[in-house]
Design a protein around this motif. Structure first.
Motif, PDB file in Angstrom:
ATOM      1  N   ARG A   8      -5.549   6.045  -5.132  1.00 40.64           N
ATOM      2  CA  ARG A   8      -7.053   5.675  -4.499  1.00 40.64           C
ATOM      3  C   ARG A   8      -7.212   4.713  -5.065  1.00 40.64           C
ATOM      4  N   GLU A   9      -6.053   3.251  -5.357  1.00 42.84           N
ATOM      5  CA  GLU A   9      -5.688   2.486  -4.718  1.00 42.84           C
ATOM      6  C   GLU A   9      -5.760   2.357  -3.472  1.00 42.84           C
ATOM      7  N   ILE A  57      -5.086   9.551   1.242  1.00 42.61           N
ATOM      8  CA  ILE A  57      -6.648  10.015   1.189  1.00 42.61           C
ATOM      9  C   ILE A  57      -6.538  11.903   1.186  1.00 42.61           C
ATOM     10  N   ASP A 110      -8.132   3.609  -0.644  1.00 43.32           N
ATOM     11  CA  ASP A 110      -9.180   2.991  -0.317  1.00 43.32           C
ATOM     12  C   ASP A 110      -8.348   1.665   0.773  1.00 43.32           C
ATOM     13  N   GLU A 111      -7.611   0.981   0.339  1.00 47.97           N
ATOM     14  CA  GLU A 111      -6.362   0.874   2.104  1.00 47.97           C
ATOM     15  C   GLU A 111      -6.311   1.321   2.611  1.00 47.97           C
ATOM     16  N   THR A 164       0.858  -1.296   0.155  1.00 46.97           N
ATOM     17  CA  THR A 164      -0.305   0.077  -0.366  1.00 46.97           C
ATOM     18  C   THR A 164       0.575   1.382  -0.122  1.00 46.97           C
ATOM     19  N   TRP A 181     -12.466  13.717   0.632  1.00 49.13           N
ATOM     20  CA  TRP A 181     -11.684  13.115   1.299  1.00 49.13           C
ATOM     21  C   TRP A 181     -10.756  14.062   2.551  1.00 49.13           C
TER      22      TRP A 181
END
Length: 336
Positions: free
Chosen positions: A180-181, A191, A184-185, A152, A214
């Motif tokens: 975004r990945e 964020i 989301d993690e 991440t 966000w």
């Protein structure tokens, strides 16, 4: 004004061999009374029979010397996580003298042995360039490999490289996708940065409302930059429930500024100093204004207007503010 995200962790002491001596045979059986409280003797365990995880257990228990000794043993058996642990210990100076070059060497060995976390850690050192030669292309390669292994933090950092065109071709859409990945993690920096991207329409559609959603997520997870962005958005009407009244917006904004100030953010401290000097959203309090101004200045943020305000205060009020600063820095202060 939006705040940009910036770029922005020995040989095992073998147990002494038990000395044995031969005893002469007893000609006759002898009754021996045994003390039930005594533990039966056990042989010291060979470190090569242990699971390498015991080095990490010792590390997290704060037994750094044992962790270091164990990690050296397992590194000699080509255990990649142990090599990485040695790098982290050298980098932080835990159990050994701090040595960043030695840390980098252990990270490289761990990378060669296939450790994903070591790829991320080595990439950060390379990008920093303070202790080893900066090579953005090598760093990007390491981050790409770690990203492919679903790391991440590596995704977040590789996203920044794509957004800035460092070590890779500048690609805003790819950067936003990776960001975004990572968001989301649960990566808090990702964020917050995704909020910046939506606020500026960089790699994603321009969407102010989405940006503040966000920022709100990042603020609730303790990101001080997001807390300030959210506070400013509440004051100008871009953030929060559209039906919020002005007084509630101001109170919510002060709440987030205070949270950021408590974490030591100079910008939030400066904003609170202005609020207290004017009685904006808080009671008018010259001492509190001087207090937060002094904290902001100590954090590197000067303000001529507040300098003049504090200079106009009576000596006793200025001293009271300084006394509060001194109490903050007291050794037994739980916030220190």
């Amino acid at each position: 004004m939006l705040l940009r995200a910036t770029f922005l962790a020995l040989l095992f002491a073998s147990p002494a061999l038990a000395q044995t001596t031969e005893s002469p045979p007893n000609p006759e059986p002898v009754d021996v009374e045994t003390d039930a409280s005594e533990e039966p003797a056990t042989e010291a365990q060979d470190p090569f029979e242990l699971d390498p995880l015991v080095a990490f257990e010792a590390f997290f228990a704060g037994n750094y010397q044992r962790a270091f000794d164990l990690a050296i043993t397992f590194a000699g058996r080509d255990d990649a996580p142990s090599m990485r642990l040695l790098g982290q210990m050298y980098a932080a100076g835990l159990g050994v003298d701090q040595d960043q070059q030695e840390a980098a060497q252990w990270y490289r060995l761990a990378v060669e042995a296939g450790d994903t976390d070591a790829k991320f850690l080595l990439a950060t050192m390379i990008l920093d360039g303070a202790f080893i030669e900066r090579d953005e292309e090598e760093a990007a390669r390491l981050l790409r490999e770690a990203t492919e292994a679903n790391h991440t933090e590596a995704k977040q950092m590789l996203a920044m490289l794509h957004l800035e065109g460092r070590g890779v071709e500048r690609d805003l859409e790819r950067g936003a996708e990776l960001m975004r990945e990572a968001a989301d993690e649960g990566n808090v920096t990702a964020i917050y940065t995704l909020g910046i991207l939506y606020a500026e329409g960089a790699g994603v559609r321009l969407d102010t409302r989405e940006a503040y959603e966000w920022f709100d997520r990042a603020a609730r997870r303790g990101n001080t930059e997001a807390q300030i962005e959210l506070a400013l958005g509440l004051l100008n009407g871009d953030a929060g429930d559209p039906d919020l009244g002005e007084q509630q917006r101001i109170e919510n904004a002060i709440f987030w500024l205070r949270r950021a100030a408590e974490a030591g953010n100079p910008v939030a401290e400066n904003r609170l100093a202005h609020a207290y000097s004017q009685g904006f959203g808080v009671p008018l309090d010259a001492v509190q204004a001087a207090y937060y101004h002094a904290r902001a200045v100590a954090g590197g943020l000067a303000d001529a207007r507040l300098d003049a305000f504090v200079s106009s205060l009576p000596e006793e009020q200025r001293q009271e503010a300084l006394d509060r600063i001194a109490r903050d820095r007291a050794p037994d202060n739980p916030l220190d």
